[in-house]
Design a protein around this motif. Structure first.
Motif, PDB file in Angstrom:
ATOM      1  N   ILE A 206      -0.701 -29.023 -35.911  1.00 34.06           N
ATOM      2  CA  ILE A 206      -0.127 -29.379 -34.696  1.00 34.06           C
ATOM      3  C   ILE A 206       1.416 -29.882 -34.502  1.00 34.06           C
ATOM      4  CG2 ILE A 206      -0.754 -32.003 -34.994  1.00 34.06           C
ATOM      5  CD1 ILE A 206      -1.590 -31.837 -32.022  1.00 34.06           C
ATOM      6  N   ALA A 207       1.783 -30.148 -35.895  1.00 35.65           N
ATOM      7  CA  ALA A 207       3.271 -30.420 -36.001  1.00 35.65           C
ATOM      8  C   ALA A 207       3.975 -29.350 -36.708  1.00 35.65           C
ATOM      9  CB  ALA A 207       3.314 -31.814 -36.956  1.00 35.65           C
ATOM     10  N   GLY A 208       3.569 -28.291 -36.637  1.00 33.27           N
ATOM     11  CA  GLY A 208       4.360 -26.841 -37.217  1.00 33.27           C
ATOM     12  C   GLY A 208       5.596 -26.937 -36.866  1.00 33.27           C
TER      13      GLY A 208
ATOM     14  N   GLN B 225      -5.164 -31.892 -37.002  1.00 29.05           N
ATOM     15  CA  GLN B 225      -4.772 -31.112 -38.183  1.00 29.05           C
ATOM     16  C   GLN B 225      -3.304 -31.053 -38.439  1.00 29.05           C
ATOM     17  OE1 GLN B 225      -7.281 -28.209 -39.764  1.00 29.05           O
ATOM     18  NE2 GLN B 225      -5.723 -27.301 -41.016  1.00 29.05           N
ATOM     19  N   ALA B 226      -2.671 -31.311 -39.544  1.00 28.54           N
ATOM     20  CA  ALA B 226      -1.238 -31.253 -39.799  1.00 28.54           C
ATOM     21  C   ALA B 226      -1.251 -31.171 -41.274  1.00 28.54           C
ATOM     22  CB  ALA B 226      -0.483 -32.399 -39.193  1.00 28.54           C
TER      23      ALA B 226
ATOM     24  N   LEU C 293       8.926 -38.489 -36.157  1.00 33.76           N
ATOM     25  CA  LEU C 293       7.756 -37.658 -35.623  1.00 33.76           C
ATOM     26  C   LEU C 293       6.367 -38.372 -35.954  1.00 33.76           C
ATOM     27  CD1 LEU C 293       6.697 -34.852 -34.388  1.00 33.76           C
ATOM     28  CD2 LEU C 293       6.804 -34.045 -36.959  1.00 33.76           C
ATOM     29  N   LEU C 294       6.287 -39.040 -37.056  1.00 32.53           N
ATOM     30  CA  LEU C 294       5.200 -39.546 -37.494  1.00 32.53           C
ATOM     31  C   LEU C 294       4.916 -40.982 -36.429  1.00 32.53           C
ATOM     32  CD1 LEU C 294       2.827 -40.154 -39.362  1.00 32.53           C
ATOM     33  CD2 LEU C 294       4.398 -41.231 -41.026  1.00 32.53           C
ATOM     34  N   ARG C 295       6.166 -41.407 -36.203  1.00 34.89           N
ATOM     35  CA  ARG C 295       6.026 -42.767 -35.200  1.00 34.89           C
ATOM     36  C   ARG C 295       5.617 -42.300 -33.994  1.00 34.89           C
ATOM     37  NH1 ARG C 295       9.318 -44.113 -31.489  1.00 34.89           N
ATOM     38  NH2 ARG C 295      11.158 -42.611 -32.309  1.00 34.89           N
ATOM     39  N   LEU C 296       6.119 -41.390 -33.506  1.00 35.97           N
ATOM     40  CA  LEU C 296       5.785 -40.439 -32.308  1.00 35.97           C
ATOM     41  C   LEU C 296       4.325 -40.091 -32.172  1.00 35.97           C
ATOM     42  CD1 LEU C 296       8.677 -38.428 -31.118  1.00 35.97           C
ATOM     43  CD2 LEU C 296       8.039 -40.624 -30.032  1.00 35.97           C
TER      44      LEU C 296
END
Length: 548
Positions: free
Chosen positions: A203-205, A227-228, A238-241
């Motif tokens: 999802i974060a590609g 999944q990431a 990005l992780l915080r968001l």
């Protein structure tokens, strides 16, 4: 085919979107019924005009049986999905038509040809479909009470990475495509309840897309799982968001603790030296980790199972998932294994991620299977569950329920003992502190220059042991790195003595990366006959420092 009890499916299983997407692509004038054999039986007497079947490689045998039953009644069958797309000629032997790859651009043609009574043998789009304007999957056709959730949404397709063992790259043609964020938000908004599963492979590609998506999700106040890759943690924003938008769980493919393994399967973007810090960052954001590990890679020996379990316990990985390396048709791994003659057979029903189907490099097939069985059972023993689950993060009840469901699956695994040399290998992959640095001699020369060790640098204050056991050669390889003083030499000799086993015919000790040493240490090892260079001896030393 591996079947799970309905209670387990209800606890941890979410619905897939393949057939619901096809249903959404079907004109409203055509009645559609979906049967997921994981949760309900197939009515083979049902009056239908067309049957569509999809499945993974391990489902192929059952898929062919289903197809035969309907074709015997004169009902045409169309097959698609990962296995049929990888082996379309094989699938065509059991079906009237095969859809290769994505169906969005060919499904209407398939339906029209069915109505005309002239199905083509194969259908394959000449390009990948646009992610814009895709219809929302018909999840209303699923049994909602049978799954953990049917509220599943896809935001991207494919993966930006190209791991050798993964069929995603093959199926989606090395592409990574994102839906318009506005359309994703519309789909999520129409789903009731407060929990969503995003079924993306990564999802974060695309970081810019993911940041926009997470920002837009936040006002909806949904909880979600997906999944990431661990690369997510390299972008703190990005992780915080992700956490602020409602992320509560991520499946992450760690795969291996060996950098050599990761490099060999084209997954070196997973950096082993970052693993512990990355997992801590995810946990610090109250996100539960479901981690995937693969056993049987070419640098795995029989110590890998216990080593992986201890890593999971130390880092409180809530739900470890273990898989045996499985060469899937269409992947680079399959091509490699086939060219090397390492495939044991092509009984696709055994290509299920839990059965050895190839010849491992450093273990026998039996040791790999027994080690896998052991780690599955041991990881979901009560003692291991307590170590991984009992911590102050949120969603304790969810963690416990999920582990109980996984435990019920693990209990069905055949009982196997820990591989014989596992304890020895744990001690031979360790760090020995240096006690006396004042009398260390810097090792100079071409090898050290290649390693980047400069004269005048401070000597490393530890001796690191990296050991691998090749069961097929019955040989233990020990690579030393760092500094070797007399204390380290004595400790090394003690540990080497404990390696004596009826399974080991030879121990090869490599001193190449020892950058500093004391003469006392060298003399001590020499007196213990650990500097022998003759082949055929129990102990054999290579790349040794000079004596005396």
């Amino acid at each position: 085919m591996i079947r799970h009890p309905q209670k387990v499916i209800k606890t941890i299983w979410f619905a897939h979107l393949s057939l619901t997407t096809l249903a959404a692509l079907t004109p409203s004038s055509i009645e559609v019924h979906i049967t997921d054999e994981n949760v309900e039986p197939i009515d083979f007497e049902e009056e239908v005009d067309l049957v569509g079947i999809t499945g993974m490689i391990m489902h192929s045998k059952r898929a062919y049986e289903i197809a035969r039953a309907f074709r015997e009644r004169g009902i045409p069958v169309v097959m698609g999905g990962p296995h049929a797309s990888s082996l379309p000629e094989e699938a065509k032997q059991h079906a009237d038509a095969v859809v290769i790859g994505e169906a969005e651009l060919v499904w209407r043609e398939v339906l029209e040809d069915v109505q005309k009574g002239r199905l083509k043998p194969f259908y394959k789009a000449d390009r990948f479909c646009s992610m814009k304007g895709l219809p929302f999957p018909r999840i209303d056709l699923l049994r909602k009470d049978a799954y953990m959730t049917t509220h599943c949404v896809q935001t991207t397709r494919g993966c930006p990475y190209q791991c050798d063992f993964c069929y995603v790259t093959h199926f989606f043609g090395k592409t990574y495509r994102c839906r318009p964020v506005e359309e994703v938000i519309q789909e999520v908004s129409r789903l009731d309840g407060d929990f969503i599963v995003f079924v993306d492979d990564n999802i974060a590609g695309n970081r810019l897309f993911a940041k926009e998506l997470f920002t837009r999700l936040k006002p909806l106040k949904k909880k979600w799982a997906s999944q990431a890759s661990l690369t997510l943690t390299r972008d703190r924003e990005l992780l915080r968001l992700a956490a602020e938008s409602g992320c509560v769980s991520l499946f992450i493919g760690i795969e291996s603790l060996s950098p050599d393994n990761l490099k060999e399967v084209n997954k070196s973007f997973n950096r082993t030296y970052e693993f512990e810090e990355s997992l801590k960052l995810i946990h610090d954001h109250d996100i539960m980790v479901l981690a995937g590990f693969i056993f049987g890679l070419d640098h795995d020996d029989e110590g890998v199972f216990e080593r992986t379990l201890r890593f999971c316990e130390k880092n409180r990985i809530e739900l470890p998932s273990f898989f045996l390396l499985t060469p899937l048709p269409g992947t680079r791994l399959f091509q490699k294994m086939e060219s090397e003659g390492r495939l044991l057979h092509k009984d696709w029903s055994q290509y299920n991620g839990a059965t050895v189907v190839f010849r491992p490099k450093l273990m026998t097939e039996e040791t790999l299977q027994r080690g896998f069985n052991w780690v599955c059972q041991e990881t979901y023993s009560w003692s291991s569950i307590v170590k991984r689950v009992f911590h102050p993060q949120q969603r304790f009840y969810t963690r416990v329920l999920s582990n109980m469901a996984y435990r019920s699956i693990a209990k069905r695994t055949p009982k196997s003992p820990l591989p014989a040399l596992s304890k020895i290998l744990q001690k031979m992959n360790d760090t020995i502190p240096v006690q006396n640095t004042w009398n260390l001699i810097h090792r100079v020369g071409e090898r050290m220059a290649e390693k980047g060790f400069l004269f005048g640098e401070k000597s490393p204050e530890v001796l690191r042991l990296y050991s691998t056991y090749n069961e097929r050669l019955r040989t233990l390889f020990i690579h030393l790195e760092g500094s070797l003083d007399q204390h380290g030499a004595k400790e090394l000799a003690k540990r080497l003595k404990n390696t004596l086993s009826e399974k080991i015919d030879q121990v090869i000790i490599d001193f190449e990366n020892v950058v500093a040493f004391s003469q006392d240490a060298i003399s001590f090892l020499s007196r213990r006959d650990l500097f022998q260079k003759e082949e055929g001896k129990l102990w054999m030393a290579i790349n040794t420092p000079p004596l005396g």
